[in-house]
Structures are given as C-alpha cells and as structure tokens.
Design an enzyme around this catalytic site. Structure first.
Site, mmCIF file in Angstrom:
data_model
loop_
_atom_site.group_PDB
_atom_site.id
_atom_site.type_symbol
_atom_site.label_atom_id
_atom_site.label_comp_id
_atom_site.label_asym_id
_atom_site.label_seq_id
_atom_site.Cartn_x
_atom_site.Cartn_y
_atom_site.Cartn_z
ATOM 1 N N GLY A 74 0.828 -1.188 0.000
ATOM 2 C CA GLY A 74 0.000 0.000 0.000
ATOM 3 C C GLY A 74 0.868 1.245 0.000
ATOM 4 N N LEU A 77 4.674 6.751 -3.536
ATOM 5 C CA LEU A 77 6.114 6.726 -3.808
ATOM 6 C C LEU A 77 6.936 6.882 -2.532
ATOM 7 C CD1 LEU A 77 8.109 8.340 -6.631
ATOM 8 C CD2 LEU A 77 8.671 9.001 -4.292
ATOM 9 N N TYR A 79 11.269 6.732 -1.294
ATOM 10 C CA TYR A 79 12.681 6.602 -1.671
ATOM 11 C C TYR A 79 13.400 5.771 -0.619
ATOM 12 C CZ TYR A 79 17.626 7.703 -2.081
ATOM 13 O OH TYR A 79 18.991 7.595 -2.178
ATOM 14 N N SER A 147 8.227 6.560 6.648
ATOM 15 C CA SER A 147 7.222 6.161 5.659
ATOM 16 C C SER A 147 6.817 4.725 5.941
ATOM 17 C CB SER A 147 7.788 6.271 4.244
ATOM 18 O OG SER A 147 8.227 7.584 3.980
ATOM 19 N N GLY A 149 4.385 1.449 4.333
ATOM 20 C CA GLY A 149 3.541 0.862 3.301
ATOM 21 C C GLY A 149 3.512 -0.639 3.496
ATOM 22 N N PHE A 161 8.339 -0.427 6.957
ATOM 23 C CA PHE A 161 8.594 0.999 7.187
ATOM 24 C C PHE A 161 9.999 1.373 6.751
ATOM 25 C CE2 PHE A 161 9.794 -1.267 11.083
ATOM 26 C CZ PHE A 161 11.065 -0.771 11.337
ATOM 27 N N ALA A 162 10.208 2.683 6.569
ATOM 28 C CA ALA A 162 11.521 3.239 6.242
ATOM 29 C C ALA A 162 11.746 4.454 7.130
ATOM 30 C CB ALA A 162 11.602 3.626 4.769
ATOM 31 N N CYS A 178 5.054 9.977 -0.956
ATOM 32 C CA CYS A 178 3.852 9.607 -0.201
ATOM 33 C C CYS A 178 2.575 10.221 -0.760
ATOM 34 C CB CYS A 178 4.006 10.011 1.272
ATOM 35 S SG CYS A 178 5.583 9.518 2.007
#
Length: 211
Positions: A74, A77, A79, A147, A149, A161-162, A178
């Site tokens: 989900g 974008l 990085y 972030s 997803g 996560f990042a 995002c």
C-alpha cells in the site's frame, strides 16, 4: 498495546529486488507456520518504490539515474537509500485484526523508538478526503521521518517501514513522496540527533520486542 515479540533478522545493504524475493520466502514460511513473526532490518541501494495508485506525475525525472520499481504494498512513492533503516514485518494477524489495525500499531511502536532516540514524534489521523497520512511525523518541526507501506496476504503482513537516519535527503525532492506534494521529509540527523545506525537499530528492535 498488546505484547507481540518478534524474531529479528539483520542485514546491511541489500538490493531491493533481492530483498523482495527473500521477503516472499519469509511470508510463505510464516503462512505455513514454519517461522515466528519476524522483523527484518536492513538498508537498500538507492531506489524509488511505488504503490499501485502512484500517479505518473509523481515520479522522478529518469535522468536522475535512480531506478523506479513497482511494488505490491500500500501507499505511494517512497525513496530508499543508504543511511535509511528499512524494516520488513512478516507478522500473522490475530483473529479479527486487519492490516489497518496493525499499521496503527507499527506507527505507535516507531513513535516509541523515536522518542527513545530523542525525537518527539506522532502518528496522524487522516482527515476525510485527504491523502492517507500513514507514517510518523516529528512533533517539533512537523516533518515526516518515517514512511510506511504494508499489505497482507492470507493473514500475514509484508513490506513495512523506512526510517530516515542520516542519509542524503535530496532524492526525496526529485519526486512527490507519499502522494503529498507539500510534505517535507526529514531524518534523525536533520533533526539534530547524531545517532549511529547501530543505535537506531537497537531502539527500533526494542520497540518491536524483536530479538
């Protein structure tokens, strides 16, 4: 928050597509109950990853030379690059528990880790009609530092996560992260926290009860 101890795997830089192959193996093992719930901590070489709904106008100019990879998670974008801690979560959801419920838990655990590292942080609820505000923001500066997803298949989560630690933030400015043109991305270093990656790994693992 419920107790949910995880098994911990750690690697350094891993090519994104190789990591996706390995994550698929981990998910299959968890679906067959051949492994416990797992947190995999690692970093990637520079790459943009996009979700199913990412508009073409949000993508970077190809001349930047950073590959763009479609993914089944989900979100929009994101990085990835050196100096960022990525966590993939392979977790079997409980009875009546959905992926959105688990994403809220992930946000709160990362808020806990960031506060232990000296960065007051928060998750945000999404106003009606707005782009999904999944992730974690700094409370002091209002910037996005994590972030998230994820997806679930046959009751098992994947992706994750990042967390930006001390990497170059410039590539975030070459695209629309995002799905939010107005968002300002940040990192621990950018917020004035000089913590080595090993220290960040330790706090994140502790926040997820991962060993």
């Amino acid at each position: 928050m419920r107790q949910r101890p995880l098994s911990l795997i750690q690697d350094d830089l891993v090519d994104y597509e190789k990591a996706m192959d390995r994550m698929a193996e981990l998910v299959g093992e968890r679906q067959r109950d051949e492994r416990p719930d797992t947190l995999w901590l690692l970093s990637h070489h520079p790459v943009y990853t996009i979700g199913r709904r990412t508009p073409e106008q949000h993508l970077p100019d190809p001349s930047r030379g950073i590959p763009v990879v479609s993914t089944g998670r989900g979100g929009q974008l994101t990085y990835h690059g050196p100096g960022q801690l990525v966590g993939y979560l392979v977790v079997k959801l409980g009875e009546g528990e959905g992926i959105v419920d688990y994403v809220r838990e992930v946000e709160l655990r990362l808020v806990r880790a960031l506060e232990a590292l000296g960065v007051p942080a928060e998750r945000r609820d999404t106003p009606p009609g707005s782009e999904l505000l999944t992730g974690v923001w700094t409370r002091t500066t209002g910037r996005k530092i994590v972030s998230i997803g994820m997806r679930q298949s046959r009751g098992v989560t994947s992706h994750g996560f990042a967390l930006n630690v001390d990497g170059d933030l410039t590539p975030w400015n070459w695209a629309v992260p995002c799905g939010m043109p107005e968002v300002e991305m940040t990192s621990l270093a950018n917020e004035g926290v000089a913590t080595a990656m090993d220290g960040v790994r330790t706090e994140v693992a502790a926040a997820f009860e991962a060993r």
